[in-house]
Scaffold this active site. Structure first.
Site, PDB file in Angstrom:
ATOM      1  N   TYR A  93      81.511  25.494  76.410  1.00 38.97           N
ATOM      2  CA  TYR A  93      80.247  24.938  76.929  1.00 38.97           C
ATOM      3  C   TYR A  93      79.270  26.039  77.311  1.00 38.97           C
ATOM      4  CZ  TYR A  93      81.574  20.144  76.466  1.00 38.97           C
ATOM      5  OH  TYR A  93      81.907  18.932  75.905  1.00 38.97           O
ATOM      6  N   ARG A  95      77.612  26.875  74.182  1.00 38.16           N
ATOM      7  CA  ARG A  95      76.594  25.880  73.815  1.00 38.16           C
ATOM      8  C   ARG A  95      75.349  26.008  74.702  1.00 38.16           C
ATOM      9  NH1 ARG A  95      78.975  20.112  73.429  1.00 38.16           N
ATOM     10  NH2 ARG A  95      76.797  19.694  72.919  1.00 38.16           N
ATOM     11  N   ASN A 123      71.449  13.669  73.248  1.00 40.86           N
ATOM     12  CA  ASN A 123      71.546  15.124  73.292  1.00 40.86           C
ATOM     13  C   ASN A 123      71.664  15.616  74.725  1.00 40.86           C
ATOM     14  OD1 ASN A 123      71.265  14.905  70.586  1.00 40.86           O
ATOM     15  ND2 ASN A 123      69.179  15.720  70.488  1.00 40.86           N
ATOM     16  N   HIS A 130      74.343  10.841  77.449  1.00 40.93           N
ATOM     17  CA  HIS A 130      75.573  11.646  77.435  1.00 40.93           C
ATOM     18  C   HIS A 130      75.505  12.825  78.399  1.00 40.93           C
ATOM     19  CE1 HIS A 130      76.773   9.933  73.229  1.00 40.93           C
ATOM     20  NE2 HIS A 130      77.036   9.115  74.222  1.00 40.93           N
ATOM     21  N   CYS A 188      83.177  25.988  92.966  1.00 42.79           N
ATOM     22  CA  CYS A 188      82.279  25.193  93.801  1.00 42.79           C
ATOM     23  C   CYS A 188      82.109  25.873  95.160  1.00 42.79           C
ATOM     24  CB  CYS A 188      82.876  23.803  93.979  1.00 42.79           C
ATOM     25  SG  CYS A 188      82.001  22.771  95.144  1.00 42.79           S
ATOM     26  N   CYS A 196      83.750  23.262  97.951  1.00 45.56           N
ATOM     27  CA  CYS A 196      85.190  22.987  98.112  1.00 45.56           C
ATOM     28  C   CYS A 196      86.069  23.960  97.344  1.00 45.56           C
ATOM     29  CB  CYS A 196      85.495  21.556  97.695  1.00 45.56           C
ATOM     30  SG  CYS A 196      85.567  21.319  95.908  1.00 45.56           S
ATOM     31  N   GLY A 232      67.688  10.988  63.980  1.00 43.86           N
ATOM     32  CA  GLY A 232      68.700  12.043  63.940  1.00 43.86           C
ATOM     33  C   GLY A 232      70.013  11.711  64.599  1.00 43.86           C
ATOM     34  N   SER A 289      73.887   9.759  63.838  1.00 42.75           N
ATOM     35  CA  SER A 289      74.759   9.140  62.834  1.00 42.75           C
ATOM     36  C   SER A 289      75.187   7.748  63.265  1.00 42.75           C
ATOM     37  CB  SER A 289      75.996  10.022  62.617  1.00 42.75           C
ATOM     38  OG  SER A 289      76.731  10.123  63.823  1.00 42.75           O
ATOM     39  N   PRO A 347      67.603  12.135  57.208  1.00 40.64           N
ATOM     40  CA  PRO A 347      67.770  12.393  55.770  1.00 40.64           C
ATOM     41  C   PRO A 347      68.918  11.590  55.159  1.00 40.64           C
ATOM     42  CG  PRO A 347      67.560  14.458  56.993  1.00 40.64           C
ATOM     43  CD  PRO A 347      67.680  13.356  58.016  1.00 40.64           C
TER      44      PRO A 347
END
Ligand code: OAD
Length: 253
Positions: A69, A72, A103, A120, A156, A159, A195, A197, A222
């Protein structure tokens, strides 16, 4: 000369009181962010989602998940909004527009769109996996070259638990607030499906919800996909070509 599809969409938009966008990874493809499915460098052809994008994966190996992540996040940080994102922001000057995206990047916001619903979640919405405390992203910069093998998650400050990305993993429920806002946005006259699927539920069901409420649905992609059957018009071109053409047909930004 504008494409006939751009004129057809613009014509519908002129008569619409409410318009929504349901977007997916293809919208950010023009900014160099890989899609999940399809060939080439798509994420799920290179990486196993069960090892990286599930609560079980996080339990088993948080440093592996966090490294992926962070990579990303670095890709998104290095990317800039493309003409598709900018056109969606410009459309809001013409019509009452709600943007619902699957996204997890922030390219719509950086292009100027307001009130984007992220069904998401968002990469940058870091939170503690244990106590859910939100964390500001003060992460060391990472170069978006190769995926680092492992990086221990930040801790964190409240905590001491591990900090996780604010995205929805496979097997997790969508946030109620985001889902409710997305469903409300589907009460529209025109839906632009861009865009995606249409492979992932419940997000994919949003197009049918809009269609069942009477929306005219155009799919900009497309390829044909899981939502093509719900579309009144399939326009097979990239988002960063189609959406600026629609704005042009409406008379510019
Ligand atoms: P996908 O990767 O499944 O699909 C991307 C779609 O974009 C495909 O239909 C492509 O044909 C299309 N596409 C590619 N380039 C495009 C371009 N320049 N313009 C327009 N369309 C283009 O991505 P999503 O449908 O967004 O979930 O995936 C849905 C969810 O699956 C994601 O949110 C993610 C993933 O697993 C989670 O992480 C929970």
């Amino acid at each position: 000369m504008t494409a006939p599809q751009a004129d057809a969409v613009a014509c519908r938009l002129r008569d619409a009181r409410r318009v929504a966008v349901l977007g997916g990874a293809g919208l950010s493809a023009g900014s160099g962010i890989p899609t999940f499915r399809g060939g080439g460098d798509s994420l799920w052809s290179r990486f196993d989602p069960m090892r990286l994008a599930t609560p079980e994966a996080w339990q088993a190996d948080p440093a592996l998940v966090w490294a992926w992540y962070r990579w990303r996040m670095a890709l998104v940080a290095a990317a800039v909004p493309n003409a598709g994102h900018r056109a969606i922001a410009a459309l809001a000057a013409h019509v009452a527009l709600r943007v619902v995206t699957q996204n997890v990047d922030d390219l719509h916001e950086r292009a100027g769109s307001r009130d984007v619903v992220h069904v998401h979640g968002r990469l940058g919405a870091l939170r503690c996996a244990d106590c859910s405390e939100l964390h500001a992203a003060a992460l060391a910069p990472l170069v978006p070259a190769d995926v680092p093998e492992r990086l221990p998650p930040e801790r964190c400050t409240r905590c001491g638990g591990a900090v996780r990305p604010g995205v929805v993993w496979f097997g997790e429920a969508l946030a109620d607030e985001a889902w409710d806002a997305a469903v409300a946005a589907m009460a529209c006259d025109v839906l632009l499906v861009v865009g995606t699927s249409g492979q992932v539920q419940p997000a994919a069901s949003l197009a049918r919800i809009a269609a069942s409420r009477g929306a005219w649905v155009v799919e900009i992609n497309p390829e044909r996909g899981g939502l093509s059957g719900d579309a009144d018009l399939h326009w097979p071109v990239p988002a960063d070509e189609a959406l600026p053409a629609v704005v042009d047909a409406l008379g510019g930004a």
